[in-house]
Design an enzyme around this catalytic site. Structure first.
Site, PDB file in Angstrom:
ATOM      1  N   ASP A  22     -62.703 -27.961 -26.391  1.00  0.00           N
ATOM      2  CA  ASP A  22     -61.373 -27.886 -25.802  1.00  0.00           C
ATOM      3  C   ASP A  22     -60.404 -28.721 -26.621  1.00  0.00           C
ATOM      4  O   ASP A  22     -60.810 -29.655 -27.323  1.00  0.00           O
ATOM      5  CB  ASP A  22     -61.410 -28.399 -24.354  1.00  0.00           C
ATOM      6  CG  ASP A  22     -60.270 -27.849 -23.516  1.00  0.00           C
ATOM      7  OD1 ASP A  22     -59.112 -28.115 -23.878  1.00  0.00           O
ATOM      8  OD2 ASP A  22     -60.534 -27.165 -22.517  1.00  0.00           O
ATOM      9  N   ASN A  65     -64.289 -18.181 -24.623  1.00  0.00           N
ATOM     10  CA  ASN A  65     -63.340 -18.021 -23.525  1.00  0.00           C
ATOM     11  C   ASN A  65     -61.934 -18.522 -23.851  1.00  0.00           C
ATOM     12  O   ASN A  65     -61.003 -18.241 -23.106  1.00  0.00           O
ATOM     13  CB  ASN A  65     -63.869 -18.763 -22.284  1.00  0.00           C
ATOM     14  CG  ASN A  65     -62.980 -18.596 -21.081  1.00  0.00           C
ATOM     15  OD1 ASN A  65     -62.902 -17.514 -20.507  1.00  0.00           O
ATOM     16  ND2 ASN A  65     -62.294 -19.653 -20.695  1.00  0.00           N
ATOM     17  N   TYR A 130     -50.658  -9.333 -25.465  1.00  0.00           N
ATOM     18  CA  TYR A 130     -51.917  -9.769 -24.841  1.00  0.00           C
ATOM     19  C   TYR A 130     -52.924  -8.620 -24.823  1.00  0.00           C
ATOM     20  O   TYR A 130     -54.104  -8.817 -25.132  1.00  0.00           O
ATOM     21  CB  TYR A 130     -51.637 -10.268 -23.424  1.00  0.00           C
ATOM     22  CG  TYR A 130     -52.847 -10.820 -22.723  1.00  0.00           C
ATOM     23  CD1 TYR A 130     -53.427 -12.016 -23.137  1.00  0.00           C
ATOM     24  CD2 TYR A 130     -53.418 -10.154 -21.641  1.00  0.00           C
ATOM     25  CE1 TYR A 130     -54.542 -12.533 -22.494  1.00  0.00           C
ATOM     26  CE2 TYR A 130     -54.531 -10.665 -20.993  1.00  0.00           C
ATOM     27  CZ  TYR A 130     -55.088 -11.850 -21.416  1.00  0.00           C
ATOM     28  OH  TYR A 130     -56.200 -12.356 -20.785  1.00  0.00           O
ATOM     29  N   LYS A 134     -56.744  -8.374 -26.551  1.00  0.00           N
ATOM     30  CA  LYS A 134     -57.965  -8.122 -25.790  1.00  0.00           C
ATOM     31  C   LYS A 134     -58.612  -6.798 -26.200  1.00  0.00           C
ATOM     32  O   LYS A 134     -59.843  -6.652 -26.127  1.00  0.00           O
ATOM     33  CB  LYS A 134     -57.674  -8.146 -24.292  1.00  0.00           C
ATOM     34  CG  LYS A 134     -57.316  -9.537 -23.783  1.00  0.00           C
ATOM     35  CD  LYS A 134     -58.421 -10.555 -24.075  1.00  0.00           C
ATOM     36  CE  LYS A 134     -58.099 -11.934 -23.561  1.00  0.00           C
ATOM     37  NZ  LYS A 134     -59.193 -12.909 -23.810  1.00  0.00           N
ATOM     38  N   THR A 165     -56.138 -18.178 -11.721  1.00  0.00           N
ATOM     39  CA  THR A 165     -56.339 -19.271 -12.677  1.00  0.00           C
ATOM     40  C   THR A 165     -55.033 -20.043 -12.832  1.00  0.00           C
ATOM     41  O   THR A 165     -53.968 -19.581 -12.413  1.00  0.00           O
ATOM     42  CB  THR A 165     -56.763 -18.722 -14.045  1.00  0.00           C
ATOM     43  OG1 THR A 165     -55.687 -17.905 -14.565  1.00  0.00           O
ATOM     44  CG2 THR A 165     -58.029 -17.876 -13.941  1.00  0.00           C
TER      45      THR A 165
END
Length: 237
Positions: A22, A65, A130, A134, A165
Site C-alpha cells: 500500500d 486489487n 474506468y 477494467k 467502499t
C-alpha cells in the site's frame, strides 16, 4: 481499504500469512504485514514483493486489487488522467505479477486473482476511462491464465458491481443530497443494495484457494445480478 482490507482480513482469519502492499500501510490490523509500495514504481514493487517472499519463505497467492476510479465520457478526461489510471489499474497489476512469478513458480498451489469490474463488458454512463482500464484487466487475466496454467499458476479475476467502499462513499458525498444519492444508487441495484466489500473478499478467497483448483481464466461476477438479470419494475411504477 474497502475490498483490499476486507480480503486481507478474511485470508488472515482463514490461516493465511498476509502482506498488504500500500502507499500508506500504517494502521493495518494485527497479523497483516504492511509493506510500502507504489504500483506505478517498478523498483518499489520488486522490492516489496521480494521482501514479502523472503519474510514468509514462500509466495502462494497474489491479489491484484490496487486501483483508482475516473468519471466522465470519452471527452472528459485529459491524456494525463488516462495515462495515470491505466498505469495504476492495468500496468500496476503487470508489475506485481511480473515480480511475483519467480516466487509463484515454486509454490505447490499458486494463484493470482485480479480485481476487474462488470464495467469491463457492461456499458455504463460516465465511466469511459474506468471501463477501458477494467476491460484491459479482463483481457489481461485471460492472457495470463493461458500463459501460466502449465506452470501450475492459476489466474482468475473477480468482477464486482457497485460495491459499498470508501471510493463510492466519497463519490456520493459530492451530491447535493447524500441520502437521496445513496437511496437512488441502492434502488438501481437488483438486490436493492450495494455489494459489500466482504462479499467480494469471499469470492477472491475462493479463487485464491485450492478449492477452486479447476478454475482458470474464470471471471467471477459479484454484482448482485446487475449485469446478468433484468427485472420488471415493481407494481405501480
Amino acid at each position: 481499504s474497502g475490498i483490499g482490507l476486507a480480503t486481507a482480513e478474511l485470508l488472515r482469519s482463514r490461516g493465511a500469512r498476509v502482506a498488504a502492499l500500500d502507499l500508506k500501510p500504517d494502521g493495518l490490523p494485527d497479523g497483516i504485514l504492511g509493506v510500502q509500495a507504489d504500483v506505478t514504481d517498478d523498483a518499489q514493487v520488486k522490492s516489496a514483493v521480494d521482501t514479502v517472499a523472503e519474510r514468509f519463505g514462500r509466495l502462494d497467492v497474489v491479489v491484484n486489487n490496487a486501483g483508482i476510479g475516473a468519471v466522465g465520457d470519452v471527452a472528459a478526461n485529459s491524456d494525463e488522467e488516462w495515462l495515470r489510471v491505466l498505469d495504476v489499474n492495468v500496468v500496476g497489476m503487470v508489475r506485481v505479477a511480473r515480480h511475483a512469478l519467480p516466487h509463484l513458480r515454486r509454490s505447490p498451489a499458486a494463484a493470482i486473482v485480479n480485481t476487474c469490474s462488470i464495467v469491463a463488458w457492461a456499458g455504463m454512463q460516465q465511466r469511459t476511462l474506468y471501463s477501458a482500464s477494467k476491460g484491459a484487466v479482463y483481457a489481461l487475466t485471460l492472457a495470463m491464465a493461458a500463459d501460466h496454467v502449465r506452470e501450475g499458476i492459476r489466474v482468475n479475476c473477480v468482477a464486482p458491481g457497485s460495491a459499498d467502499t470508501p471510493w463510492i462513499d466519497r463519490s456520493l458525498r459530492q451530491a447535493p443530497d447524500l441520502q437521496a444519492a445513496r437511496d437512488a444508487l441502492n434502488a438501481f441495484q437488483p438486490m436493492g443494495r450495494l455489494v459489500t466489500a466482504e462479499e467480494v473478499a469471499g469470492a477472491i478467497a475462493y479463487l485464491a484457494s485450492p478449492l477452486s483448483g479447476a478454475s482458470v481464466g474464470t471471471v467471477l461476477a459479484v454484482d448482485g445480478g446487475m449485469h446478468g438479470i433484468r427485472l420488471r419494475p415493481p407494481a405501480g411504477q
